[in-house]
Design an enzyme around this catalytic site. Structure first.
Site, PDB file in Angstrom:
ATOM      1  N   TYR A   1       1.204  -1.540  -0.210  1.00 14.23           N
ATOM      2  CA  TYR A   1      -0.407   0.091   0.278  1.00 14.23           C
ATOM      3  C   TYR A   1       0.708   1.356  -0.077  1.00 14.23           C
ATOM      4  O   TYR A   1       0.559   2.177   0.512  1.00 14.23           O
ATOM      5  CB  TYR A   1      -0.917   0.022   1.530  1.00 14.23           C
ATOM      6  CG  TYR A   1      -2.183  -0.930   1.032  1.00 14.23           C
ATOM      7  CD1 TYR A   1      -2.028  -2.211   0.597  1.00 14.23           C
ATOM      8  CD2 TYR A   1      -3.402  -0.247   1.392  1.00 14.23           C
ATOM      9  CE1 TYR A   1      -3.284  -3.092   0.592  1.00 14.23           C
ATOM     10  CE2 TYR A   1      -4.705  -0.935   0.802  1.00 14.23           C
ATOM     11  CZ  TYR A   1      -3.853  -2.714   0.900  1.00 14.23           C
ATOM     12  OH  TYR A   1      -5.532  -2.828   0.511  1.00 14.23           O
TER      13      TYR A   1
ATOM     14  N   LYS B   1       2.953 -14.443   3.495  1.00 10.93           N
ATOM     15  CA  LYS B   1       3.115 -16.057   2.578  1.00 10.93           C
ATOM     16  C   LYS B   1       4.531 -15.973   2.288  1.00 10.93           C
ATOM     17  O   LYS B   1       5.277 -15.163   1.519  1.00 10.93           O
ATOM     18  CB  LYS B   1       2.737 -15.228   1.312  1.00 10.93           C
ATOM     19  CG  LYS B   1       2.358 -16.071   0.176  1.00 10.93           C
ATOM     20  CD  LYS B   1       1.398 -17.172   0.474  1.00 10.93           C
ATOM     21  CE  LYS B   1       1.047 -17.986  -0.772  1.00 10.93           C
ATOM     22  NZ  LYS B   1       0.579 -19.227  -0.690  1.00 10.93           N
TER      23      LYS B   1
ATOM     24  N   ASP C   1      -3.224 -18.317   2.323  1.00 10.81           N
ATOM     25  CA  ASP C   1      -4.109 -18.334   2.536  1.00 10.81           C
ATOM     26  C   ASP C   1      -4.781 -19.951   2.632  1.00 10.81           C
ATOM     27  O   ASP C   1      -6.230 -19.776   2.742  1.00 10.81           O
ATOM     28  CB  ASP C   1      -4.155 -19.298   0.682  1.00 10.81           C
ATOM     29  CG  ASP C   1      -2.237 -20.306   0.861  1.00 10.81           C
ATOM     30  OD1 ASP C   1      -1.172 -19.598   1.708  1.00 10.81           O
ATOM     31  OD2 ASP C   1      -1.501 -20.673  -0.092  1.00 10.81           O
TER      32      ASP C   1
ATOM     33  N   ASP D   1      -5.801  -5.846   5.212  1.00 11.79           N
ATOM     34  CA  ASP D   1      -7.481  -5.699   4.127  1.00 11.79           C
ATOM     35  C   ASP D   1      -8.589  -6.401   3.972  1.00 11.79           C
ATOM     36  O   ASP D   1      -9.373  -6.521   4.039  1.00 11.79           O
ATOM     37  CB  ASP D   1      -6.904  -4.126   3.052  1.00 11.79           C
ATOM     38  CG  ASP D   1      -7.967  -3.533   2.703  1.00 11.79           C
ATOM     39  OD1 ASP D   1      -8.864  -3.764   3.375  1.00 11.79           O
ATOM     40  OD2 ASP D   1      -7.965  -3.280   1.832  1.00 11.79           O
TER      41      ASP D   1
ATOM     42  N   ASP E   1     -12.258  -7.465   5.911  1.00  9.01           N
ATOM     43  CA  ASP E   1     -13.722  -7.598   4.605  1.00  9.01           C
ATOM     44  C   ASP E   1     -14.521  -9.055   4.520  1.00  9.01           C
ATOM     45  O   ASP E   1     -15.556  -9.766   5.483  1.00  9.01           O
ATOM     46  CB  ASP E   1     -13.491  -7.536   3.396  1.00  9.01           C
ATOM     47  CG  ASP E   1     -14.078  -6.222   3.406  1.00  9.01           C
ATOM     48  OD1 ASP E   1     -13.429  -5.439   4.091  1.00  9.01           O
ATOM     49  OD2 ASP E   1     -14.231  -5.693   2.112  1.00  9.01           O
TER      50      ASP E   1
END
Ligand code: NAD
Length: 329
Positions: free
Chosen positions: A121, A167, A200, A224, A228
């Site tokens: 970001y 990751k 994942d 982020d 959600d």
């Protein structure tokens, strides 16, 4: 007296902000609100998505309430600018079930601590001959402070486990550093259980076994996306709050955006903004007022009579806010 910068923003941001102020004004607390512009409408009027005066005001305030803004393509993001300018490095996004709300799980209570200043970001992108690239920045300093924040948050709030999500198998250097920093930091927090998951796998565990989580600490993009997903577990974006915390400033905002599909209809759920305001009350050490407001919201949800359409009701944003307010007064 608390000096609060209020940035309503665009679309339903303005609507849920009005609702939230209506509720806050029922409390026996002196707030000095200063309304400040930012977002798409501000850009059309002034040529900037976030005026310098707005940034200055937030720096001087005790806290900032932020509704939501519509993104202006190829212009700097108002919220990302504020996070950077105020060095709001920790984004706390609770995943919490509320009574009376239809959801996949009715007993969840965990927290995502998202690194808020770097990762993918930073906005450092480049067009290349083949297409484009984006820079994923992970620094030791930012990783250390977000991991420390997560452990301290766990300790302060009586939580027993912190999970790192990353990751590192693919992003060996960047997420590898994040994971390594996490386990080094854990050595300073003896009583707290630790583990880590690839993002994942974590995304799947959110659906199949979310009770395994207590505090999650993760990088900017994964935080982020997972927040959600977390909102989806407990009743949707209408109920998902967040706080952005730095060493000197704090900003409170719903996870949702400006809702262009429902903006202007007066039907946005005000709960996420109101819970964000409750997080602000706790930050300002107004704990009694925070609990009173939370109970008022819970009562309205349990009664189920005055709810917005996303919760299966037919009330407007302001009717639901008024109902919550009536439980406070
Ligand atoms: P969104 O969160 O605005 O909406 C997604 C869906 O959820 C829509 O169907 C919307 O109606 C619904 N929804 C969201 N909040 C709701 C609420 N309070 N009550 C009931 N339903 C609600 O996301 P989007 O449509 O992807 O983005 C719209 C704009 O907002 C874009 O310009 C985006 O870039 C921006 N955005 C801003 C922020 C922010 O200001 N922090 C965050 C996310 C998106």
């Amino acid at each position: 007296m608390h000096n609060i910068t209020v940035i309503p923003g665009d679309g339903i941001g303005k609507e849920v902000m009005e609702a939230s102020i209506l509720v806050l004004d029922a409390l026996d607390i002196d707030f000095n609100y200063k309304i400040a512009p930012a977002g798409c409408k501000c850009f059309k009027k002034t040529g900037t998505t976030i005026p310098e005066e707005t940034v200055k005001l937030t720096k001087k305030s005790d806290a900032t309430l932020f509704g939501a803004v519509t993104t202006v393509p190829h212009r700097k993001s108002a919220i990302i600018t504020l996070r950077k300018e105020l060095d709001l490095y920790a984004n706390i996004r609770p995943v919490k079930s509320y009574p009376g709300v239809k959801s996949l799980y009715d007993d969840l209570d965990f927290v995502i601590v998202r690194e808020n200043t770097e990762g993918l970001y930073t906005g450092i992108e480049e067009e290349t001959e083949e297409g484009a690239t984006a820079l994923n920045v992970v620094t030791r300093k930012a990783s250390e402070r977000i991991c420390r924040f997560a452990f301290e948050y766990a300790k302060k709030t009586g939580r027993s486990k912190v999970t790192a999500v990353h990751k590192a198998n693919v992003l060996k250097k960047t997420d590898g550093l994040f994971k390594e920093t996490f386990y080094k930091m854990a050595e300073d927090f003896g009583g707290i259980e630790t583990d880590d998951h690839y993002v994942d796998a974590a995304a799947m565990f959110f659906i199949t076994n979310p009770h395994m989580f207590d505090v999650i600490v993760t990088t900017n993009l994964f935080g982020d996306i997972l927040s959600d997903e977390g909102a989806g577990l407990v009743g949707g974006l209408g109920l998902a709050p967040s706080s952005n915390i730095g060493d000197n400033n704090a900003l409170f905002e719903p996870v949702h955006g400006s809702g262009p599909d429902i903006a202007g209809k007066g039907i946005a759920n005000p709960s996420a903004m109101i819970i964000s305001s409750i997080m602000m009350l706790d930050y300002l050490k107004e704990h009694d007022a925070a609990r009173v407001t939370e109970n008022a919201l819970k009562n309205v949800l349990i009664e189920g009579k005055v709810l917005t359409p996303d919760f299966g009701g037919n009330a407007s944003t302001m009717e639901m806010a008024q109902e919550i307010r009536s439980k406070i007064i």
